[in-house]
Write a protein that holds these residues in place. Sequence first.
Motif, PDB file in Angstrom:
ATOM      1  N   ALA B 104       0.827  -1.203   0.000  1.00 28.99           N
ATOM      2  CA  ALA B 104       0.000   0.000   0.000  1.00 28.99           C
ATOM      3  C   ALA B 104       0.863   1.255   0.000  1.00 28.99           C
ATOM      4  O   ALA B 104       0.591   2.220  -0.726  1.00 28.99           O
ATOM      5  N   TRP B 105       1.942   1.230   0.789  1.00 24.10           N
ATOM      6  CA  TRP B 105       2.796   2.417   0.861  1.00 24.10           C
ATOM      7  C   TRP B 105       3.555   2.627  -0.452  1.00 24.10           C
ATOM      8  O   TRP B 105       3.674   3.750  -0.944  1.00 24.10           O
ATOM      9  N   ASP B 107       2.702   1.884  -3.392  1.00 21.44           N
ATOM     10  CA  ASP B 107       1.788   2.462  -4.377  1.00 21.44           C
ATOM     11  C   ASP B 107       1.440   3.902  -4.051  1.00 21.44           C
ATOM     12  O   ASP B 107       1.398   4.768  -4.919  1.00 21.44           O
ATOM     13  N   HIS B 108       1.191   4.152  -2.777  1.00 21.64           N
ATOM     14  CA  HIS B 108       0.752   5.483  -2.362  1.00 21.64           C
ATOM     15  C   HIS B 108       1.873   6.519  -2.513  1.00 21.64           C
ATOM     16  O   HIS B 108       1.685   7.603  -3.055  1.00 21.64           O
TER      17      HIS B 108
END
Lengths: 266, 370
Positions: B104-105, B107-108
Amino acid sequence: MAALTFTLKATPPERLDLSALVLERLTGLDADAIKALVVGTSRDGLTVGDLFDVSGDDPADIRLSGDERLDNIGRGLKGGRITVEGDAGIYLGRAMKAGLIAVSGSVRGPYAGTAMTGGTIRIAGDAADAVGGAVPGAMHGQAGGLITVAGHVGAYAGDRMRRGVLVVEGYVGDAAGARMVGGTILARTLGTRAGAGMKRGTLIAKTVADLEPTFVPTGTYAMPFLTILRKWVESEVPGAGALVPSNPMRYRGDMAALGKGEVIVG
Amino acid sequence: MRGEALSVLSGHPETGADPAIGRAAALLGGARRPVIAGLGCDVDGVRAALRLAAALGASVDHAARAHGRSELRVLADSGVMTTTVAEARHRSDLIVLAGPGAVAWADHAKAFADAGGLYSWRGERGVLCLATGGARPAHVATGTPVAALGDGMSLHRVLSLLRARVGQKPVAPLPGNGPALAAIDAVALQMKSAAFGVMIVDANDADHVTLDALQALVKDLNKETRFTTLGVPAHHHGRGAHLVSAWTTGGHLPVGLGRGYPEQDDWVHDAERRVTAGEADALLWIGALGPDLPAWAAGVPTVALIHHGATANTADVVIEVGVPGVTHGGVLMDAVRDGFAAVDAKAPQPLPSVAAVIAGIEAALIGGNP
């Protein structure tokens, strides 16, 4: 001489640091000096006399009325006996070297018996996380002595344990004996991730929940040392000797680490 | 002192902060066991909070609990190997995303959205997902197909199996629904074959035992190659706040100042535990950068410093503060450059900073009745 007795006047308004109430620090103090000891942890600077009725005069036999806010009971204890009628907080018997601490209730804070090197802690109720486990940043948890818990304990029991024995007559939570380098944990049931990252040491239980695959089965044995252990446990904790199996399955691990520890199930 | 501190605010009467500061000072000054929590603010705000805590005898904690309780614990327990985002982006030929938080990180933050071309000698970048629960990165540039292991297993178990196989130790027979031994060995070989691998992990996905296992795997890999880790930055300026506490009090958060000197204790001074156990009699919530006031704060008299748009329904005193880097300048931890950086206001507004409001509260304490 009568037992030195500390009776709480009311539920303490804040967490108390009772590390001063041990034999070696009370020896030679008269009643007024004991009542003047600061045990509060806020800027109120509460003293023993503010919170407790004090009676008796034998610092080798201390009796406390318990509460979950009483921290550091018997910290660094070098001898004598402390009896807690009720619950206790964090760091019970931390770094104790000798003597006995008996708790009739439950230990509601973590790290009971951390870094202890000798003596005995007996808990009649349950205990919270990290019994015999290492505090953050410490190399070792329990490093000697005996801890017995009649009820259940939380997670991380014996985390970084080095030596000594922990007997739990009930259930043990997640990650018991994590990163252990020595010592023995005996329990009725071990939770998940038992022995996670253990290098050496022994875990013994009737059942283990979902043992990690990095513990390798090595067969079923009749190990002579279990007979000796059962006899000793029965002498220390009557009734708990039955937790030691006679013809158990033995697993070696944690293969993720050194792999010289063992989990004995049966 | 009082006049000076309030003059910072008196230029902004539209915030209506001055009477609120008086009420905040009365609420906090009358408390015997206050807690300062949330702590989502810039460096000046954290310093002011620690100074106020010393005056009040308060406990101070930050909302990014996993960072302090797990990540910094492993740093103290066993030591860690770690690198910066820039090093990982340019040098690493194997990015290992351990746990769903890492995916998630990645990508974010889009830290690996390009291949990073500083060094021509670096080979193609590979990407490996460990125990990500099926998550795969959408914005990570890779020269080879994304490899994965243990989508249905816990991160702890995957790391333990890899540690065992990297160390050429046996493991127990694996259940049929999990990965085969050959698949684990293939991933172990892929990690050993990397010239410079970086394992990314979010502390929220792991406890200290699992993070310790991850660091131990990295140490094992360093016997044959180079491998290091990168922690997903703590939310709400958590790393910055912990560092300010470290250089101010000598320990990371949470820290208590009730006895007049700093005492670091993850359990005793945990803000949520203290409030829910009834050990706190006042709460100062600082949420300039978030997070919102949590539900557990309902049980205690609360002063909330919050940004525009945030809600603090259960607070007794609410003061709207500016956001560092948005309404006013400030110093914040830059996760990409891995250092503190001064940031300018993007949209300046006449809202007080956390540090100014706390200075006002402190001045009102001194001038009033603490």
